[in-house]
Design a protein around this motif. Structure first.
Motif, PDB file in Angstrom:
ATOM      1  N   ASP A  27       0.831  -1.209   0.000  1.00 40.09           N
ATOM      2  CA  ASP A  27       0.000   0.000   0.000  1.00 40.09           C
ATOM      3  C   ASP A  27       0.864   1.257   0.000  1.00 40.09           C
ATOM      4  OD1 ASP A  27      -2.086  -1.767   0.085  1.00 40.09           O
ATOM      5  OD2 ASP A  27      -2.555  -1.431   2.207  1.00 40.09           O
ATOM      6  N   THR A  28       1.942   1.240   0.795  1.00 32.62           N
ATOM      7  CA  THR A  28       2.828   2.401   0.884  1.00 32.62           C
ATOM      8  C   THR A  28       3.563   2.614  -0.441  1.00 32.62           C
ATOM      9  OG1 THR A  28       3.108   1.930   3.241  1.00 32.62           O
ATOM     10  CG2 THR A  28       4.670   3.472   2.251  1.00 32.62           C
ATOM     11  N   ARG A  30       2.518   1.779  -3.400  1.00 29.10           N
ATOM     12  CA  ARG A  30       1.578   2.310  -4.385  1.00 29.10           C
ATOM     13  C   ARG A  30       1.329   3.795  -4.160  1.00 29.10           C
ATOM     14  NH1 ARG A  30      -2.606  -2.872  -4.690  1.00 29.10           N
ATOM     15  NH2 ARG A  30      -1.299  -4.127  -6.062  1.00 29.10           N
ATOM     16  N   GLU A  31       1.275   4.213  -2.898  1.00 28.53           N
ATOM     17  CA  GLU A  31       1.110   5.639  -2.590  1.00 28.53           C
ATOM     18  C   GLU A  31       2.274   6.455  -3.152  1.00 28.53           C
ATOM     19  OE1 GLU A  31       0.676   6.122   1.632  1.00 28.53           O
ATOM     20  OE2 GLU A  31      -1.073   4.790   1.688  1.00 28.53           O
ATOM     21  N   HIS A  32       3.471   5.871  -3.126  1.00 24.92           N
ATOM     22  CA  HIS A  32       4.668   6.566  -3.613  1.00 24.92           C
ATOM     23  C   HIS A  32       4.889   6.368  -5.105  1.00 24.92           C
ATOM     24  CE1 HIS A  32       6.476   8.166   0.078  1.00 24.92           C
ATOM     25  NE2 HIS A  32       5.994   7.095   0.681  1.00 24.92           N
ATOM     26  N   ASP A  56      11.430   8.551  -4.212  1.00 21.09           N
ATOM     27  CA  ASP A  56      10.388   7.623  -3.773  1.00 21.09           C
ATOM     28  C   ASP A  56      10.976   6.314  -3.256  1.00 21.09           C
ATOM     29  OD1 ASP A  56       8.199   9.303  -4.259  1.00 21.09           O
ATOM     30  OD2 ASP A  56       8.148   8.753  -6.377  1.00 21.09           O
TER      31      ASP A  56
END
Length: 93
Positions: A27-28, A30-32, A56
């Motif tokens: 999840d992290t 994908r956020e980055h 990133d």
């Protein structure tokens, strides 16, 4: 497009299995906007590869030192290299 792309191969040790480490890593990442994968190893460590901008990827490597809220990270080994062009981010089994 920036050519400042990098790849980090990470091995995380500590209490990092069974604590949502992989899902939170995904999840992290994908956020980055980071591509790659994460998986559990038989020896209790978690292995991950991150590809993306230097900024990133560094953010993800930094995140690995903290991990999910239930994780207790003891050590993070990182090797940097040339990106291989991975698309998306997945949890490998």
């Amino acid at each position: 497009m920036s050519s400042n792309r990098t790849r980090a191969h990470v091995l995380v040790s500590g209490t990092v299995q069974g604590v949502y480490y992989r899902a939170t890593t995904r999840d992290t990442a994908r956020e980055h906007g980071v591509s790659g994968w994460v998986k559990n190893l038989d020896d209790g460590r978690v292995e991950a590869v991150f590809e993306g901008s230097e900024e990133d990827v560094e953010a993800m490597v930094g995140w690995c030192h903290e991990g999910s809220s239930a994780a207790q990270v003891e050590d993070v080994e990182v090797e940097y290299g040339e990106p291989e062009g991975i698309e998306g981010f997945e949890i490998r089994r």
